[in-house]
Motif scaffolding. Sequence first.
Motif, PDB file in Angstrom:
ATOM      1  N   PHE A 156       0.798  -1.232   0.000  1.00  0.00           N
ATOM      2  CA  PHE A 156       0.000   0.000   0.000  1.00  0.00           C
ATOM      3  C   PHE A 156       0.829   1.280   0.000  1.00  0.00           C
ATOM      4  O   PHE A 156       0.317   2.349  -0.329  1.00  0.00           O
ATOM      5  CB  PHE A 156      -0.938   0.000   1.216  1.00  0.00           C
ATOM      6  N   GLY A 157       2.091   1.212   0.423  1.00  0.00           N
ATOM      7  CA  GLY A 157       2.937   2.407   0.416  1.00  0.00           C
ATOM      8  C   GLY A 157       2.628   3.402   1.508  1.00  0.00           C
ATOM      9  O   GLY A 157       2.994   4.571   1.404  1.00  0.00           O
ATOM     10  N   ASP A 158       1.937   2.979   2.567  1.00  0.00           N
ATOM     11  CA  ASP A 158       1.631   3.836   3.708  1.00  0.00           C
ATOM     12  C   ASP A 158       0.897   5.114   3.299  1.00  0.00           C
ATOM     13  O   ASP A 158       1.425   6.228   3.428  1.00  0.00           O
ATOM     14  CB  ASP A 158       2.897   4.174   4.489  1.00  0.00           C
ATOM     15  N   PRO A 159      -0.335   4.988   2.826  1.00  0.00           N
ATOM     16  CA  PRO A 159      -1.066   6.180   2.365  1.00  0.00           C
ATOM     17  C   PRO A 159      -1.327   7.210   3.455  1.00  0.00           C
ATOM     18  O   PRO A 159      -1.404   8.408   3.162  1.00  0.00           O
ATOM     19  CB  PRO A 159      -2.380   5.611   1.816  1.00  0.00           C
ATOM     20  N   LEU A 160      -1.436   6.782   4.712  1.00  0.00           N
ATOM     21  CA  LEU A 160      -1.691   7.760   5.772  1.00  0.00           C
ATOM     22  C   LEU A 160      -0.520   8.712   5.956  1.00  0.00           C
ATOM     23  O   LEU A 160      -0.715   9.878   6.319  1.00  0.00           O
ATOM     24  CB  LEU A 160      -1.995   7.053   7.096  1.00  0.00           C
ATOM     25  N   ASP A 161       0.680   8.230   5.716  1.00  0.00           N
ATOM     26  CA  ASP A 161       1.833   9.127   5.807  1.00  0.00           C
ATOM     27  C   ASP A 161       1.728  10.213   4.742  1.00  0.00           C
ATOM     28  O   ASP A 161       2.020  11.387   5.003  1.00  0.00           O
ATOM     29  CB  ASP A 161       3.140   8.337   5.646  1.00  0.00           C
ATOM     30  N   ARG A 162       1.309   9.838   3.560  1.00  0.00           N
ATOM     31  CA  ARG A 162       1.132  10.819   2.477  1.00  0.00           C
ATOM     32  C   ARG A 162       0.029  11.819   2.832  1.00  0.00           C
ATOM     33  O   ARG A 162       0.177  13.023   2.606  1.00  0.00           O
ATOM     34  CB  ARG A 162       0.777  10.109   1.165  1.00  0.00           C
ATOM     35  N   VAL A 163      -1.061  11.307   3.376  1.00  0.00           N
ATOM     36  CA  VAL A 163      -2.180  12.188   3.732  1.00  0.00           C
ATOM     37  C   VAL A 163      -1.721  13.278   4.690  1.00  0.00           C
ATOM     38  O   VAL A 163      -1.906  14.469   4.438  1.00  0.00           O
ATOM     39  CB  VAL A 163      -3.341  11.372   4.349  1.00  0.00           C
ATOM     40  N   TRP A 164      -1.104  12.881   5.811  1.00  0.00           N
ATOM     41  CA  TRP A 164      -0.767  13.845   6.848  1.00  0.00           C
ATOM     42  C   TRP A 164       0.517  14.617   6.552  1.00  0.00           C
ATOM     43  O   TRP A 164       0.565  15.838   6.738  1.00  0.00           O
ATOM     44  CB  TRP A 164      -0.653  13.140   8.196  1.00  0.00           C
ATOM     45  N   SER A 165       1.545  13.917   6.102  1.00  0.00           N
ATOM     46  CA  SER A 165       2.862  14.550   5.955  1.00  0.00           C
ATOM     47  C   SER A 165       3.040  15.316   4.658  1.00  0.00           C
ATOM     48  O   SER A 165       3.947  16.145   4.554  1.00  0.00           O
ATOM     49  CB  SER A 165       3.968  13.495   6.072  1.00  0.00           C
ATOM     50  N   SER A 166       2.212  15.038   3.658  1.00  0.00           N
ATOM     51  CA  SER A 166       2.354  15.719   2.364  1.00  0.00           C
ATOM     52  C   SER A 166       1.125  16.527   1.977  1.00  0.00           C
ATOM     53  O   SER A 166       1.246  17.644   1.498  1.00  0.00           O
ATOM     54  CB  SER A 166       2.653  14.695   1.258  1.00  0.00           C
ATOM     55  N   CYS A 167      -0.050  15.952   2.174  1.00  0.00           N
ATOM     56  CA  CYS A 167      -1.261  16.563   1.619  1.00  0.00           C
ATOM     57  C   CYS A 167      -1.967  17.546   2.544  1.00  0.00           C
ATOM     58  O   CYS A 167      -2.514  18.538   2.071  1.00  0.00           O
ATOM     59  CB  CYS A 167      -2.260  15.468   1.223  1.00  0.00           C
ATOM     60  N   VAL A 168      -1.983  17.273   3.846  1.00  0.00           N
ATOM     61  CA  VAL A 168      -2.791  18.102   4.743  1.00  0.00           C
ATOM     62  C   VAL A 168      -1.954  19.101   5.543  1.00  0.00           C
ATOM     63  O   VAL A 168      -2.090  20.308   5.387  1.00  0.00           O
ATOM     64  CB  VAL A 168      -3.626  17.227   5.706  1.00  0.00           C
ATOM     65  N   LEU A 169      -1.110  18.611   6.408  1.00  0.00           N
ATOM     66  CA  LEU A 169      -0.480  19.497   7.393  1.00  0.00           C
ATOM     67  C   LEU A 169       0.476  20.529   6.798  1.00  0.00           C
ATOM     68  O   LEU A 169       0.405  21.712   7.173  1.00  0.00           O
ATOM     69  CB  LEU A 169       0.170  18.664   8.490  1.00  0.00           C
ATOM     70  N   PRO A 170       1.358  20.172   5.865  1.00  0.00           N
ATOM     71  CA  PRO A 170       2.201  21.219   5.270  1.00  0.00           C
ATOM     72  C   PRO A 170       1.386  22.290   4.535  1.00  0.00           C
ATOM     73  O   PRO A 170       1.778  23.457   4.481  1.00  0.00           O
ATOM     74  CB  PRO A 170       3.102  20.449   4.301  1.00  0.00           C
ATOM     75  N   TYR A 171       0.251  21.894   3.994  1.00  0.00           N
ATOM     76  CA  TYR A 171      -0.609  22.810   3.240  1.00  0.00           C
ATOM     77  C   TYR A 171      -1.117  23.951   4.123  1.00  0.00           C
ATOM     78  O   TYR A 171      -1.351  25.063   3.650  1.00  0.00           O
ATOM     79  CB  TYR A 171      -1.795  22.021   2.678  1.00  0.00           C
ATOM     80  N   VAL A 172      -1.289  23.665   5.420  1.00  0.00           N
ATOM     81  CA  VAL A 172      -1.837  24.682   6.321  1.00  0.00           C
ATOM     82  C   VAL A 172      -0.765  25.315   7.203  1.00  0.00           C
ATOM     83  O   VAL A 172      -1.074  26.066   8.125  1.00  0.00           O
ATOM     84  CB  VAL A 172      -2.980  24.094   7.181  1.00  0.00           C
ATOM     85  N   GLY A 173       0.511  24.998   6.923  1.00  0.00           N
ATOM     86  CA  GLY A 173       1.606  25.668   7.599  1.00  0.00           C
ATOM     87  C   GLY A 173       2.298  24.881   8.694  1.00  0.00           C
ATOM     88  O   GLY A 173       3.182  25.413   9.372  1.00  0.00           O
ATOM     89  N   VAL A 174       1.931  23.621   8.886  1.00  0.00           N
ATOM     90  CA  VAL A 174       2.574  22.796   9.908  1.00  0.00           C
ATOM     91  C   VAL A 174       3.832  22.170   9.303  1.00  0.00           C
ATOM     92  O   VAL A 174       3.744  21.349   8.387  1.00  0.00           O
ATOM     93  CB  VAL A 174       1.631  21.704  10.433  1.00  0.00           C
ATOM     94  N   THR A 175       4.983  22.560   9.798  1.00  0.00           N
ATOM     95  CA  THR A 175       6.249  22.113   9.200  1.00  0.00           C
ATOM     96  C   THR A 175       6.876  20.930   9.922  1.00  0.00           C
ATOM     97  O   THR A 175       7.709  20.229   9.364  1.00  0.00           O
ATOM     98  CB  THR A 175       7.263  23.268   9.177  1.00  0.00           C
ATOM     99  N   ASP A 176       6.503  20.707  11.173  1.00  0.00           N
ATOM    100  CA  ASP A 176       7.052  19.606  11.968  1.00  0.00           C
ATOM    101  C   ASP A 176       5.948  18.580  12.182  1.00  0.00           C
ATOM    102  O   ASP A 176       5.102  18.735  13.067  1.00  0.00           O
ATOM    103  CB  ASP A 176       7.568  20.154  13.300  1.00  0.00           C
ATOM    104  N   VAL A 177       5.947  17.534  11.352  1.00  0.00           N
ATOM    105  CA  VAL A 177       4.915  16.493  11.416  1.00  0.00           C
ATOM    106  C   VAL A 177       5.553  15.199  11.905  1.00  0.00           C
ATOM    107  O   VAL A 177       6.461  14.673  11.270  1.00  0.00           O
ATOM    108  CB  VAL A 177       4.253  16.273  10.036  1.00  0.00           C
ATOM    109  N   ARG A 178       5.067  14.703  13.033  1.00  0.00           N
ATOM    110  CA  ARG A 178       5.574  13.458  13.603  1.00  0.00           C
ATOM    111  C   ARG A 178       4.450  12.425  13.566  1.00  0.00           C
ATOM    112  O   ARG A 178       3.307  12.740  13.872  1.00  0.00           O
ATOM    113  CB  ARG A 178       6.024  13.691  15.043  1.00  0.00           C
ATOM    114  N   ARG A 179       4.801  11.198  13.208  1.00  0.00           N
ATOM    115  CA  ARG A 179       3.765  10.164  13.104  1.00  0.00           C
ATOM    116  C   ARG A 179       4.278   8.860  13.674  1.00  0.00           C
ATOM    117  O   ARG A 179       5.411   8.462  13.424  1.00  0.00           O
ATOM    118  CB  ARG A 179       3.342   9.985  11.646  1.00  0.00           C
ATOM    119  N   VAL A 180       3.423   8.198  14.442  1.00  0.00           N
ATOM    120  CA  VAL A 180       3.740   6.919  15.069  1.00  0.00           C
ATOM    121  C   VAL A 180       2.582   5.969  14.809  1.00  0.00           C
ATOM    122  O   VAL A 180       1.412   6.366  14.900  1.00  0.00           O
ATOM    123  CB  VAL A 180       3.947   7.080  16.597  1.00  0.00           C
TER     124      VAL A 180
END
Length: 198
Positions: A145-169
């Motif tokens: 699957f290529g970890d789609p949730l990482d793409r959602v949060w780290s590429s598509c949503v949070l950087p778009y609204v100005g969040v530059t430090d995205v941590r995911r576990v």
Amino acid sequence: MTRTGVYLAHPRPGSFNHAVFDAVVQELRDRGCEVLAHDLCAEGFAPGLTADETETVRSAADTPDAQLASHRAEVATLDAMVFIHPNWWGMPPAVLTGWVQRVMVPGVAYKLGTSDGEPQGLLKAGRALVLNTSDTPAERETSEFGDPLDRVWSSCVLPYVGVTDVRRVVFRTVTDSSDETRASWLREAREHARALLV
């Protein structure tokens, strides 16, 4: 004092996601953080967009929905955000997807000059922590699957609204996990929440 929004998206009371949510909220409060905690399902947040809410360039109009207006006003004041949810079909649950679409709107979370332009993130929250649960082993997730949730949060949503430090576990696999494993995951969730304040 750090002002942090913590958002839970899981409909079943007593789920492990709820335990993670409770642990994170308690840890942040114990550290002197002002926590705005939202169990989106319990609050009855309506995820469905209305026709008037589909604007992507012009600033969003005022909404008569008091709950939605409150979330929009609140998210603009946050210093950090935490999102807690399961991986369902490679997506966040509908309530959280709807929250993003209805709350992270132009004029609140970003500014876009033209439909093909570069967004200017408006949120002051520079940091976000995403805590996911999954029943898919990591190797299979990556290979199939290529970890789609990482793409959602780290590429598509949070950087778009100005969040530059995205941590995911990701805590996995949950269904067959032992009580000891879950307890260690809750300790880890607390550690990541604590690190978000540094």
